[in-house]
Design a protein around this motif. Structure first.
Motif, PDB file in Angstrom:
ATOM      1  N   LEU A   1     123.174  58.658 -47.390  1.00 13.77           N
ATOM      2  CA  LEU A   1     122.217  59.736 -48.268  1.00 13.77           C
ATOM      3  C   LEU A   1     122.410  60.940 -47.514  1.00 13.77           C
ATOM      4  O   LEU A   1     121.972  61.829 -47.739  1.00 13.77           O
ATOM      5  CB  LEU A   1     120.738  59.459 -48.282  1.00 13.77           C
ATOM      6  CG  LEU A   1     120.479  58.259 -48.978  1.00 13.77           C
ATOM      7  CD1 LEU A   1     119.115  57.714 -49.103  1.00 13.77           C
ATOM      8  CD2 LEU A   1     120.964  58.322 -50.391  1.00 13.77           C
ATOM      9  N   GLY A   2     123.219  61.015 -46.378  1.00 11.84           N
ATOM     10  CA  GLY A   2     123.490  62.181 -45.352  1.00 11.84           C
ATOM     11  C   GLY A   2     122.742  62.164 -44.116  1.00 11.84           C
ATOM     12  O   GLY A   2     122.934  63.297 -43.311  1.00 11.84           O
ATOM     13  N   ASP A   3     122.131  61.342 -43.911  1.00  8.62           N
ATOM     14  CA  ASP A   3     121.307  61.269 -42.462  1.00  8.62           C
ATOM     15  C   ASP A   3     122.222  61.070 -41.296  1.00  8.62           C
ATOM     16  O   ASP A   3     123.087  60.251 -41.420  1.00  8.62           O
ATOM     17  CB  ASP A   3     120.256  60.045 -42.389  1.00  8.62           C
ATOM     18  CG  ASP A   3     119.155  60.492 -43.255  1.00  8.62           C
ATOM     19  OD1 ASP A   3     118.934  61.471 -44.070  1.00  8.62           O
ATOM     20  OD2 ASP A   3     118.137  59.683 -43.322  1.00  8.62           O
TER      21      ASP A   3
ATOM     22  N   VAL B   1     111.432  65.823 -41.086  1.00  3.68           N
ATOM     23  CA  VAL B   1     112.619  66.450 -40.808  1.00  3.68           C
ATOM     24  C   VAL B   1     113.877  65.326 -40.395  1.00  3.68           C
ATOM     25  O   VAL B   1     113.195  64.277 -40.202  1.00  3.68           O
ATOM     26  CB  VAL B   1     112.740  67.549 -39.602  1.00  3.68           C
ATOM     27  CG1 VAL B   1     111.901  68.642 -40.047  1.00  3.68           C
ATOM     28  CG2 VAL B   1     112.349  67.009 -38.348  1.00  3.68           C
ATOM     29  N   LEU B   2     114.728  65.730 -40.506  1.00  2.00           N
ATOM     30  CA  LEU B   2     115.818  64.646 -40.204  1.00  2.00           C
ATOM     31  C   LEU B   2     116.295  64.552 -38.638  1.00  2.00           C
ATOM     32  O   LEU B   2     115.891  65.581 -38.093  1.00  2.00           O
ATOM     33  CB  LEU B   2     117.372  64.918 -40.948  1.00  2.00           C
ATOM     34  CG  LEU B   2     117.093  64.511 -42.393  1.00  2.00           C
ATOM     35  CD1 LEU B   2     118.353  64.915 -43.131  1.00  2.00           C
ATOM     36  CD2 LEU B   2     116.704  63.501 -42.787  1.00  2.00           C
ATOM     37  N   LEU B   3     116.760  63.520 -38.050  1.00  2.00           N
ATOM     38  CA  LEU B   3     116.952  63.513 -36.753  1.00  2.00           C
ATOM     39  C   LEU B   3     118.342  63.037 -36.620  1.00  2.00           C
ATOM     40  O   LEU B   3     119.278  62.620 -37.454  1.00  2.00           O
ATOM     41  CB  LEU B   3     116.341  62.287 -36.231  1.00  2.00           C
ATOM     42  CG  LEU B   3     116.653  61.878 -34.698  1.00  2.00           C
ATOM     43  CD1 LEU B   3     115.900  62.848 -33.752  1.00  2.00           C
ATOM     44  CD2 LEU B   3     116.116  60.560 -34.445  1.00  2.00           C
ATOM     45  N   ASP B   4     118.894  64.062 -35.442  1.00  2.00           N
ATOM     46  CA  ASP B   4     120.363  63.707 -34.860  1.00  2.00           C
ATOM     47  C   ASP B   4     120.114  63.470 -33.584  1.00  2.00           C
ATOM     48  O   ASP B   4     119.097  63.559 -33.048  1.00  2.00           O
ATOM     49  CB  ASP B   4     121.084  65.078 -35.217  1.00  2.00           C
ATOM     50  CG  ASP B   4     122.637  64.658 -35.056  1.00  2.00           C
ATOM     51  OD1 ASP B   4     123.077  63.619 -34.831  1.00  2.00           O
ATOM     52  OD2 ASP B   4     123.424  65.737 -35.140  1.00  2.00           O
ATOM     53  N   VAL B   5     121.259  62.730 -32.904  1.00  2.00           N
ATOM     54  CA  VAL B   5     121.336  62.601 -31.462  1.00  2.00           C
ATOM     55  C   VAL B   5     122.546  63.087 -30.799  1.00  2.00           C
ATOM     56  O   VAL B   5     123.502  63.256 -31.477  1.00  2.00           O
ATOM     57  CB  VAL B   5     120.987  60.948 -31.325  1.00  2.00           C
ATOM     58  CG1 VAL B   5     119.870  60.561 -31.571  1.00  2.00           C
ATOM     59  CG2 VAL B   5     122.263  60.267 -31.717  1.00  2.00           C
ATOM     60  N   GLU B   6     122.288  63.504 -29.638  1.00  2.00           N
ATOM     61  CA  GLU B   6     123.316  64.244 -28.629  1.00  2.00           C
ATOM     62  C   GLU B   6     123.077  63.114 -27.378  1.00  2.00           C
ATOM     63  O   GLU B   6     122.181  63.106 -27.044  1.00  2.00           O
ATOM     64  CB  GLU B   6     123.008  65.654 -28.484  1.00  2.00           C
ATOM     65  CG  GLU B   6     123.330  66.420 -29.632  1.00  2.00           C
ATOM     66  CD  GLU B   6     123.140  67.996 -29.271  1.00  2.00           C
ATOM     67  OE1 GLU B   6     122.495  68.302 -28.195  1.00  2.00           O
ATOM     68  OE2 GLU B   6     123.220  68.593 -30.113  1.00  2.00           O
ATOM     69  N   THR B   7     124.395  63.078 -26.727  1.00  2.00           N
ATOM     70  CA  THR B   7     124.522  62.504 -25.498  1.00  2.00           C
ATOM     71  C   THR B   7     125.047  63.681 -24.319  1.00  2.00           C
ATOM     72  O   THR B   7     126.065  64.337 -24.777  1.00  2.00           O
ATOM     73  CB  THR B   7     125.426  61.369 -25.525  1.00  2.00           C
ATOM     74  OG1 THR B   7     124.914  60.423 -26.164  1.00  2.00           O
ATOM     75  CG2 THR B   7     125.321  60.755 -23.939  1.00  2.00           C
ATOM     76  N   ASP B   8     124.348  63.874 -23.349  1.00  2.00           N
ATOM     77  CA  ASP B   8     124.601  64.909 -22.341  1.00  2.00           C
ATOM     78  C   ASP B   8     125.737  64.475 -21.253  1.00  2.00           C
ATOM     79  O   ASP B   8     126.141  63.442 -21.518  1.00  2.00           O
ATOM     80  CB  ASP B   8     123.379  65.376 -21.679  1.00  2.00           C
ATOM     81  CG  ASP B   8     122.597  64.506 -20.963  1.00  2.00           C
ATOM     82  OD1 ASP B   8     123.357  63.594 -20.278  1.00  2.00           O
ATOM     83  OD2 ASP B   8     121.328  64.703 -20.237  1.00  2.00           O
ATOM     84  N   VAL B   9     126.129  65.377 -20.526  1.00  2.00           N
ATOM     85  CA  VAL B   9     127.207  64.867 -19.512  1.00  2.00           C
ATOM     86  C   VAL B   9     126.887  63.667 -18.574  1.00  2.00           C
ATOM     87  O   VAL B   9     127.600  63.075 -18.173  1.00  2.00           O
ATOM     88  CB  VAL B   9     127.685  66.278 -18.865  1.00  2.00           C
ATOM     89  CG1 VAL B   9     128.312  67.067 -19.846  1.00  2.00           C
ATOM     90  CG2 VAL B   9     126.676  66.900 -18.127  1.00  2.00           C
ATOM     91  N   GLN B  10     125.416  63.689 -18.440  1.00  2.24           N
ATOM     92  CA  GLN B  10     124.935  62.445 -17.651  1.00  2.24           C
ATOM     93  C   GLN B  10     124.788  61.296 -18.163  1.00  2.24           C
ATOM     94  O   GLN B  10     124.345  60.279 -17.760  1.00  2.24           O
ATOM     95  CB  GLN B  10     123.574  62.959 -16.967  1.00  2.24           C
ATOM     96  CG  GLN B  10     123.891  64.130 -16.004  1.00  2.24           C
ATOM     97  CD  GLN B  10     122.587  64.872 -15.824  1.00  2.24           C
ATOM     98  OE1 GLN B  10     121.698  64.820 -16.582  1.00  2.24           O
ATOM     99  NE2 GLN B  10     122.860  65.696 -14.702  1.00  2.24           N
ATOM    100  N   GLY B  11     124.928  61.028 -19.796  1.00  2.00           N
ATOM    101  CA  GLY B  11     125.111  59.976 -20.437  1.00  2.00           C
ATOM    102  C   GLY B  11     123.635  59.796 -21.026  1.00  2.00           C
ATOM    103  O   GLY B  11     123.382  58.665 -21.781  1.00  2.00           O
TER     104      GLY B  11
END
Length: 138
Positions: free
Chosen positions: A28-30, A76-86
């Motif tokens: 659905l686009g999440d 709201v919808l959630l996204d996730v990001e991983t930083d340079v330290q993991g």
């Protein structure tokens, strides 16, 4: 934190290859499925993942479910990001812009901003609504 919001390790259930629970919202686009908490890319690439890659995803799921609960409270919808330290961060849009946050072990809320990481201790009673209030007050 509340029992449903507490820290716990993800275990890979014996005989279950995929965390899918047949409530997929990535179609659905999440960017993060509200059913299993895998990312859009993880859902699509799952059949080709090695067992090490799958285990990594399984370990991320409890944290993502907590992030999803906060995003759901915000509507709201959630996204996730991983930083340079993991470290993995939840990303969601609030009225004053994007917020990057994590719910770390032993009850810490971390908010990543231009000035670095701000930490806030959470109590046993704090659930998704209380975390959302803290994020909105930042």
């Amino acid at each position: 934190m509340t029992a449903a919001f507490s820290d716990h390790a993800s275990t890979h259930p014996v005989g279950k290859d995929s965390p899918c629970i047949a409530l997929c919202t990535t179609a659905l686009g999440d960017m993060v499925c509200r059913g299993c908490a895998r990312t859009f890319d993880e859902v699509g690439q799952w059949p080709g993942f090695t067992s090490v890659q799958k285990q990594h995803v399984w370990r991320c799921l409890p944290h993502r479910h907590r992030l999803l609960a906060v995003a759901q409270c915000a509507g709201v919808l959630l996204d996730v990001e991983t930083d340079v330290q993991g470290k993995e961060w939840g990303v969601m849009g609030l009225t004053d812009g994007l917020v990057r946050f994590a719910l770390r072990e032993r009850g810490w809320l971390e908010v990543l901003g231009a000035e670095g990481v701000q930490r806030q201790a959470l109590t046993e009673k704090d659930g998704p609504a209380e975390v959302l209030s803290l994020l909105q007050l930042r």
